[in-house]
Design an enzyme around this catalytic site. Structure first.
Site, PDB file in Angstrom:
ATOM      1  N   ASN A 183       0.874  -1.170   0.000  1.00 59.88           N
ATOM      2  CA  ASN A 183       0.000   0.000   0.000  1.00 59.88           C
ATOM      3  C   ASN A 183       0.911   1.220   0.000  1.00 59.88           C
ATOM      4  O   ASN A 183       1.567   1.521   0.991  1.00 59.88           O
ATOM      5  CB  ASN A 183      -0.913   0.006   1.232  1.00 59.88           C
TER       6      ASN A 183
ATOM      7  N   GLU B 255      -3.913   1.747  -3.014  1.00 58.06           N
ATOM      8  CA  GLU B 255      -4.099   3.153  -2.655  1.00 58.06           C
ATOM      9  C   GLU B 255      -3.165   4.038  -3.480  1.00 58.06           C
ATOM     10  O   GLU B 255      -2.459   4.894  -2.954  1.00 58.06           O
ATOM     11  CB  GLU B 255      -3.905   3.374  -1.153  1.00 58.06           C
TER      12      GLU B 255
ATOM     13  N   TYR C 254      -7.674  -3.792  -2.508  1.00 62.24           N
ATOM     14  CA  TYR C 254      -7.611  -2.798  -1.430  1.00 62.24           C
ATOM     15  C   TYR C 254      -8.982  -2.804  -0.758  1.00 62.24           C
ATOM     16  O   TYR C 254      -9.924  -2.157  -1.216  1.00 62.24           O
ATOM     17  CB  TYR C 254      -7.260  -1.420  -1.984  1.00 62.24           C
TER      18      TYR C 254
ATOM     19  N   ASP D  98      -3.776  -4.958   0.470  1.00 60.93           N
ATOM     20  CA  ASP D  98      -4.102  -4.411   1.783  1.00 60.93           C
ATOM     21  C   ASP D  98      -5.535  -4.824   2.079  1.00 60.93           C
ATOM     22  O   ASP D  98      -6.476  -4.213   1.583  1.00 60.93           O
ATOM     23  CB  ASP D  98      -3.950  -2.886   1.763  1.00 60.93           C
TER      24      ASP D  98
ATOM     25  N   ASN E 104      -6.775  -4.858   5.068  1.00 62.88           N
ATOM     26  CA  ASN E 104      -7.204  -4.027   6.199  1.00 62.88           C
ATOM     27  C   ASN E 104      -7.742  -4.825   7.384  1.00 62.88           C
ATOM     28  O   ASN E 104      -8.562  -4.341   8.158  1.00 62.88           O
ATOM     29  CB  ASN E 104      -8.220  -2.978   5.739  1.00 62.88           C
TER      30      ASN E 104
ATOM     31  N   ASP F 142       2.759   4.328   5.318  1.00 66.75           N
ATOM     32  CA  ASP F 142       2.651   3.721   6.651  1.00 66.75           C
ATOM     33  C   ASP F 142       2.618   2.201   6.572  1.00 66.75           C
ATOM     34  O   ASP F 142       2.553   1.525   7.591  1.00 66.75           O
ATOM     35  CB  ASP F 142       1.444   4.264   7.427  1.00 66.75           C
ATOM     36  N   HIS F 143       2.684   1.652   5.370  1.00 66.18           N
ATOM     37  CA  HIS F 143       2.767   0.208   5.152  1.00 66.18           C
ATOM     38  C   HIS F 143       4.167  -0.168   4.661  1.00 66.18           C
ATOM     39  O   HIS F 143       4.848   0.637   4.016  1.00 66.18           O
ATOM     40  CB  HIS F 143       1.760  -0.244   4.081  1.00 66.18           C
TER      41      HIS F 143
END
Length: 262
Positions: free
Chosen positions: A9, A36, A107, A150, A152, A252-253
């Protein structure tokens, strides 16, 4: 045809083009699946990727948010994109390699902050998205396929920094874990990362909110590599490139890798 695949991501492919190129140049996966990307396909910086040998691109983008892309040194062709839960979001694209392996890049919606669909529409959308993923794979019985992205959700107790504290936090709630388990069951998917690394804390995401993300190490494994049973034994060498979380202007991934001898 052995190949190495990575999923990441990137949180804006245009903003973070330099670290995408860094990953491609230094790590050299044959295939990189991005989530993303936050860009229409015609605005993606594909020239720089092509210069590094990634001349094949299959992508489903949109302006400003969401979006998925597959960059490849190997020839690929697009074989589908699904709009689960009818959200109108660019959250899935599928491509096929010349050896017949299909790669699904996802995603999954994050789900907002409150794990209650009655007060949080986004959480309901996440659950509906997962339900339709389950039903679609159940109806289509995937074979010779890899699913990455991702998702999530951090499903296992050792996929989060503190299981008890996160039980009521979106991404680790029992209802989300159950829904993800149903998706896995529908395609008989095998979690390749955990097949290779069966025990121990394992994270692919660390919040931007932490002043020192590495020292705090409050991570979650939100990014996944799965495969259908007919090729799961060919998967190996799984790893998470934690260092990428500390690169300049990072996502942040962190990227998740796996290799397949097919």
């Amino acid at each position: 045809m052995p190949f190495t695949l990575a999923t990441w991501n990137i949180n804006s492919v245009r903003l973070r083009e330099p670290i995408v190129c860094k990953l491609l140049a230094e790590e050299g996966p044959d295939i990189l699946c991005l989530q993303e990307i936050k860009s229409p396909v015609d605005k993606m910086p594909v020239e720089g990727f092509a210069d590094l040998g990634y001349r094949h691109v299959v992508a489903h983008g949109q302006k400003g948010y969401n979006g998925v892309a597959i960059l490849s040194r190997l020839p690929i062709e697009e074989v589908g994109r699904e709009d689960f839960a009818t959200l109108g979001h660019a959250r899935h694209v599928a491509a096929r390699l010349e050896n017949g392996v299909t790669i699904h890049n996802f995603y999954v919606p994050a789900g907002g902050d409150v794990p209650d669909r009655e007060v949080n529409e986004k959480f309901g959308q996440k659950l509906d998205y997962l339900t339709e993923m389950r039903d679609w794979f159940h109806a289509n019985a995937p074979e010779k396929s890899i699913l990455v992205g991702d998702l999530n959700i951090a499903p296992r107790e050792d996929d989060v920094w503190n299981h008890k504290q996160l039980l009521k936090i979106v991404s680790h709630t029992p209802i989300e874990v159950d829904h993800l388990g149903q998706v896995m069951d529908s395609g008989k998917w095998v979690d390749i990362t955990r097949q290779d690394i069966p025990q121990g804390l394992l994270y692919s995401w660390w919040s931007y909110r932490a002043k020192d993300w590495s020292a705090a190490d409050k991570g979650r494994r939100l990014d996944h590599v799965w495969a259908t049973p007919d090729i799961s034994n060919a998967g190996h060498s799984s790893r998470i490139l934690r260092d990428a979380r500390g690169w300049e202007q990072p996502s942040d991934h962190a990227p998740v890798f796996a290799s397949f001898d097919l």
